[in-house]
Design a protein around this motif. Structure first.
Motif, mmCIF file in Angstrom:
data_model
loop_
_atom_site.group_PDB
_atom_site.id
_atom_site.type_symbol
_atom_site.label_atom_id
_atom_site.label_comp_id
_atom_site.label_asym_id
_atom_site.label_seq_id
_atom_site.Cartn_x
_atom_site.Cartn_y
_atom_site.Cartn_z
ATOM 1 N N PRO A 159 0.812 -1.221 0.000
ATOM 2 C CA PRO A 159 0.000 0.000 0.000
ATOM 3 C C PRO A 159 0.843 1.267 0.000
ATOM 4 N N ILE A 160 1.999 1.208 0.671
ATOM 5 C CA ILE A 160 2.913 2.341 0.759
ATOM 6 C C ILE A 160 4.252 1.805 1.237
ATOM 7 N N VAL A 161 5.339 2.392 0.751
ATOM 8 C CA VAL A 161 6.674 1.927 1.119
ATOM 9 C C VAL A 161 7.537 3.133 1.490
ATOM 10 N N ALA A 162 8.653 2.842 2.136
ATOM 11 C CA ALA A 162 9.608 3.876 2.509
ATOM 12 C C ALA A 162 10.953 3.549 1.875
ATOM 13 N N VAL A 163 11.798 4.562 1.737
ATOM 14 C CA VAL A 163 13.137 4.373 1.203
ATOM 15 C C VAL A 163 14.121 5.178 2.035
ATOM 16 N N ARG A 164 15.223 4.549 2.364
ATOM 17 C CA ARG A 164 16.316 5.295 2.996
ATOM 18 C C ARG A 164 16.963 6.113 1.888
ATOM 19 N N ALA A 165 16.689 7.413 1.891
ATOM 20 C CA ALA A 165 17.023 8.256 0.751
ATOM 21 C C ALA A 165 18.444 8.796 0.820
ATOM 22 N N ALA A 166 19.413 7.881 0.797
ATOM 23 C CA ALA A 166 20.811 8.278 0.744
ATOM 24 C C ALA A 166 21.114 8.873 -0.633
ATOM 25 N N ALA A 205 1.069 -1.143 -15.495
ATOM 26 C CA ALA A 205 0.222 -0.140 -16.143
ATOM 27 C C ALA A 205 0.387 1.199 -15.444
ATOM 28 N N GLU A 206 0.287 2.273 -16.212
ATOM 29 C CA GLU A 206 0.430 3.618 -15.643
ATOM 30 C C GLU A 206 -0.701 3.895 -14.656
ATOM 31 N N PRO A 207 -0.366 4.294 -13.429
ATOM 32 C CA PRO A 207 -1.406 4.596 -12.436
ATOM 33 C C PRO A 207 -2.206 5.840 -12.826
ATOM 34 N N ALA A 208 -3.327 6.050 -12.151
ATOM 35 C CA ALA A 208 -4.159 7.224 -12.396
ATOM 36 C C ALA A 208 -3.416 8.490 -11.999
ATOM 37 N N ASP A 209 -3.671 9.571 -12.736
ATOM 38 C CA ASP A 209 -2.974 10.831 -12.490
ATOM 39 C C ASP A 209 -3.155 11.328 -11.059
ATOM 40 N N GLY A 210 -4.335 11.147 -10.518
ATOM 41 C CA GLY A 210 -4.622 11.679 -9.196
ATOM 42 C C GLY A 210 -4.141 10.828 -8.049
ATOM 43 N N ALA A 211 -3.517 9.695 -8.341
ATOM 44 C CA ALA A 211 -3.059 8.798 -7.278
ATOM 45 C C ALA A 211 -1.910 9.429 -6.498
ATOM 46 N N PRO A 212 -1.816 9.149 -5.197
ATOM 47 C CA PRO A 212 -0.690 9.664 -4.405
ATOM 48 C C PRO A 212 0.635 9.119 -4.927
ATOM 49 N N VAL A 240 2.920 2.879 -6.264
ATOM 50 C CA VAL A 240 2.930 2.742 -4.813
ATOM 51 C C VAL A 240 3.487 4.024 -4.199
ATOM 52 N N PRO A 241 2.742 4.716 -3.343
ATOM 53 C CA PRO A 241 3.286 5.913 -2.704
ATOM 54 C C PRO A 241 4.553 5.579 -1.925
ATOM 55 N N ILE A 242 5.504 6.501 -1.933
ATOM 56 C CA ILE A 242 6.788 6.224 -1.294
ATOM 57 C C ILE A 242 7.167 7.365 -0.361
ATOM 58 N N VAL A 243 7.744 6.992 0.780
ATOM 59 C CA VAL A 243 8.155 7.935 1.819
ATOM 60 C C VAL A 243 9.680 8.001 1.846
ATOM 61 N N PRO A 244 10.300 9.090 1.405
ATOM 62 C CA PRO A 244 11.754 9.204 1.518
ATOM 63 C C PRO A 244 12.146 9.529 2.963
ATOM 64 N N VAL A 245 13.021 8.725 3.538
ATOM 65 C CA VAL A 245 13.481 8.916 4.910
ATOM 66 C C VAL A 245 14.918 9.426 4.873
ATOM 67 N N PRO A 246 15.213 10.562 5.484
ATOM 68 C CA PRO A 246 16.585 11.069 5.481
ATOM 69 C C PRO A 246 17.553 10.024 6.031
ATOM 70 N N PRO A 247 18.704 9.830 5.398
ATOM 71 C CA PRO A 247 19.634 8.812 5.882
ATOM 72 C C PRO A 247 20.215 9.128 7.249
ATOM 73 N N ASP A 248 20.199 10.409 7.627
ATOM 74 C CA ASP A 248 20.737 10.796 8.931
ATOM 75 C C ASP A 248 19.640 11.039 9.959
ATOM 76 N N ALA A 249 18.419 10.587 9.665
ATOM 77 C CA ALA A 249 17.319 10.771 10.617
ATOM 78 C C ALA A 249 17.632 10.051 11.926
ATOM 79 N N GLY A 250 17.303 10.693 13.023
ATOM 80 C CA GLY A 250 17.469 10.059 14.321
ATOM 81 C C GLY A 250 16.481 8.916 14.499
ATOM 82 N N ARG A 251 16.728 8.082 15.487
ATOM 83 C CA ARG A 251 15.899 6.892 15.681
ATOM 84 C C ARG A 251 14.429 7.244 15.861
ATOM 85 N N LEU A 252 14.132 8.226 16.715
ATOM 86 C CA LEU A 252 12.742 8.587 16.965
ATOM 87 C C LEU A 252 12.083 9.166 15.728
ATOM 88 N N GLU A 253 12.826 9.994 14.992
ATOM 89 C CA GLU A 253 12.282 10.591 13.765
ATOM 90 C C GLU A 253 11.979 9.506 12.737
#
Length: 482
Positions: A44-51, A123-130, A68-81
């Motif tokens: 449904p949604i994934v994250a990436v360590r955005a180094a 297949a190409e997702p819908a334009d309005g998709a996240p 698939v919506p993707i969440v970029p996570v800063p590579p230097d993010a602290g544990r809580l963040e």
């Protein structure tokens, strides 16, 4: 038109993407991204360590191909963040090449770097998709997930292509983080939609920029300030047709130095995570120090007073900036669902002036850069611009600190050579109205900045206010910051 339309083109550039990891043809990058997309089927949604590097570009391109919506996570993010981003977003997988990722996250980890290349595309997702969920910090609380649609990204990049005359013949060079609008949406997805080559330098150093041949260079003010201080590096950018600065105001002296050393003034633009880029100078038009141009195609702006009434576009009157158009975000991600921000005019939280010819000058954040002192409204940026004209001042930040008489006391935090407080106050008073002069100047070794180079004025206000309440305003604050 597909969001990553240039990536899908049959022609093959030998080095469509160049990074410190190596050079990748368009064909190879597409196969790599398609292979990643196959691994995300059903998520449904994934994250990436955005180094910084090719793997992050391939991972995000793969998620966009898969819809698939993707969440970029800063590579230097602290544990809580990091834990907050992963839990709050509901990410089902973490894309990462970090060997320690499995131990740092409860999520299944999918390695991005691989030999496998796929030949089948979803297949190409819908334009309005996240498409993206970008976490941005507000003034209070934990970072919020900003949901940006595929349609918003496409609209913004197409408008920038028109404003900047961005074509497949361009080579873009930058070393910005791949988890913000500037470095990711413009700097990585831009070439994947509009064509041309991308050189990501890993880090945005003057040496790296000077050694990378390009027609367009992206940087934040901190990057451009360091390049301007290295005339040899700056002159090597003279062959470029566009130097773009954003994410924070570019100091006037840096603007003028770059123009002198490279033969062209930088293009400044304005935007935020929730709106993407909405205002910019044009490639074939004026470039004015301290101003960010006119609205992009499809974008409308206005400035209003505290009660929401329109204020005149006279280039002088300060108002709260509001925008509307197709680049705005869908809403904030809360509890796995998107909470809409509303509709119509989006309140940016910034204050600005608009000239009769439509040129915008961003004064700053209403919460930190609009200072109400002695019954006057003063923009911090105007005072900062004048202070930077003084030869002893290298950097500065102006904030309003609580004052029992004035309401807010204009306070300047200055990085530079030793100079008397009275001299700097008088320097401003000679050039601006008397009520705009700083009432206090604090010398500091450096200004607190975030990853994009923005000065963290909230920290200056909090620490300055805390130090001032301990004893006399000037003596205690000065000891706190020197």
């Amino acid at each position: 038109m597909p969001l990553l339309s240039a990536l899908l083109q049959p022609d093959d550039l030998d080095a469509a993407l160049s990074t410190p990891d190596g050079a990748f043809s368009r064909h190879d990058l597409l196969g790599w991204a398609a292979s990643v997309a196959a691994d995300l089927d059903g998520a449904p949604i994934v994250a990436v360590r955005a180094a910084p590097g090719a793997a992050t570009v391939a991972a995000i391109a793969g998620a966009l191909l898969a819809g698939v919506p993707i969440v970029p996570v800063p590579p230097d993010a602290g544990r809580l963040e990091r834990e907050h981003m992963l839990k709050d977003s509901g990410a089902a997988l973490l894309l990462s090449d970090d060997p320690e990722a499995a131990g740092e996250s409860a999520l299944p980890v999918v390695r991005v770097s691989r030999r496998a290349r796929a030949t089948t595309l979803p297949a190409e997702p819908a334009d309005g998709a996240p498409a993206l969920v970008l976490y941005t910090s507000g003034t209070t609380g934990a970072p919020k997930g900003v949901v940006i649609s595929r349609a918003a990204i496409a609209a913004d990049l197409d408008a920038l292509a028109e404003a900047w005359q961005w074509t497949p013949a361009d080579t873009l060079v930058h070393g910005l983080p791949l988890y913000h609008v500037h470095g990711l949406v413009l700097g990585a997805l831009g070439p994947l939609r509009l064509g041309g080559r991308l050189t990501h330098t890993g880090r945005p150093t003057p040496e790296a920029y000077a050694e990378s041949a390009g027609t367009m260079y992206f940087g934040v003010p901190t990057v451009w300030s360091r390049i301007a201080a290295r005339p040899d590096a700056a002159r090597r950018l003279s062959a470029a047709r566009l130097l773009v600065s954003g994410s924070a105001p570019l100091p006037g002296p840096v603007f003028h130095t770059l123009r002198e050393l490279t033969g062209q003034a930088p293009v400044e633009r304005y935007g935020m995570t929730e709106t993407l880029i909405t205002v910019s100078a044009r490639a074939d038009g004026d470039r004015r120090a301290g101003q960010v141009g006119r609205p992009l195609a499809g974008i409308t702006t206005r400035i209003v007073d505290d009660q929401g009434a329109a204020v005149p576009n006279d280039g002088v009157t300060i108002g709260h900036l509001q925008v509307q158009g197709p680049t705005l975000f869908d809403g904030y991600l809360r509890g796995g669902s998107i909470q809409s921000w509303g509709e119509g005019w989006y309140p940016t939280g910034d204050v600005a002036t608009i000239a009769p010819d439509g040129w915008h000058r961003i004064v700053g954040r209403a919460s930190t850069d609009l200072i109400k002192t002695g019954g006057y409204r003063v923009g911090a940026g105007e005072v900062e611009d004048v202070l930077l004209l003084h030869p002893a001042v290298r950097e500065c930040a102006v904030v309003g600190l609580p004052d029992p008489d004035l309401g807010e006391r204009i306070t300047a935090f200055v990085v530079g050579d030793a100079v008397a407080e009275a001299e700097l106050i008088g320097f401003v008073a000679e050039r601006l109205a008397a009520h705009k002069r700083p009432r206090q100047v604090v010398r500091v070794p450096e200004l607190p900045r975030n990853a994009m180079g923005k000065v963290q004025k909230g920290r200056l206000r909090a620490e300055g206010q805390g130090a001032a309440t301990a004893s006399s305003p000037s003596a205690k604050v000065r000891r706190q910051f020197t």
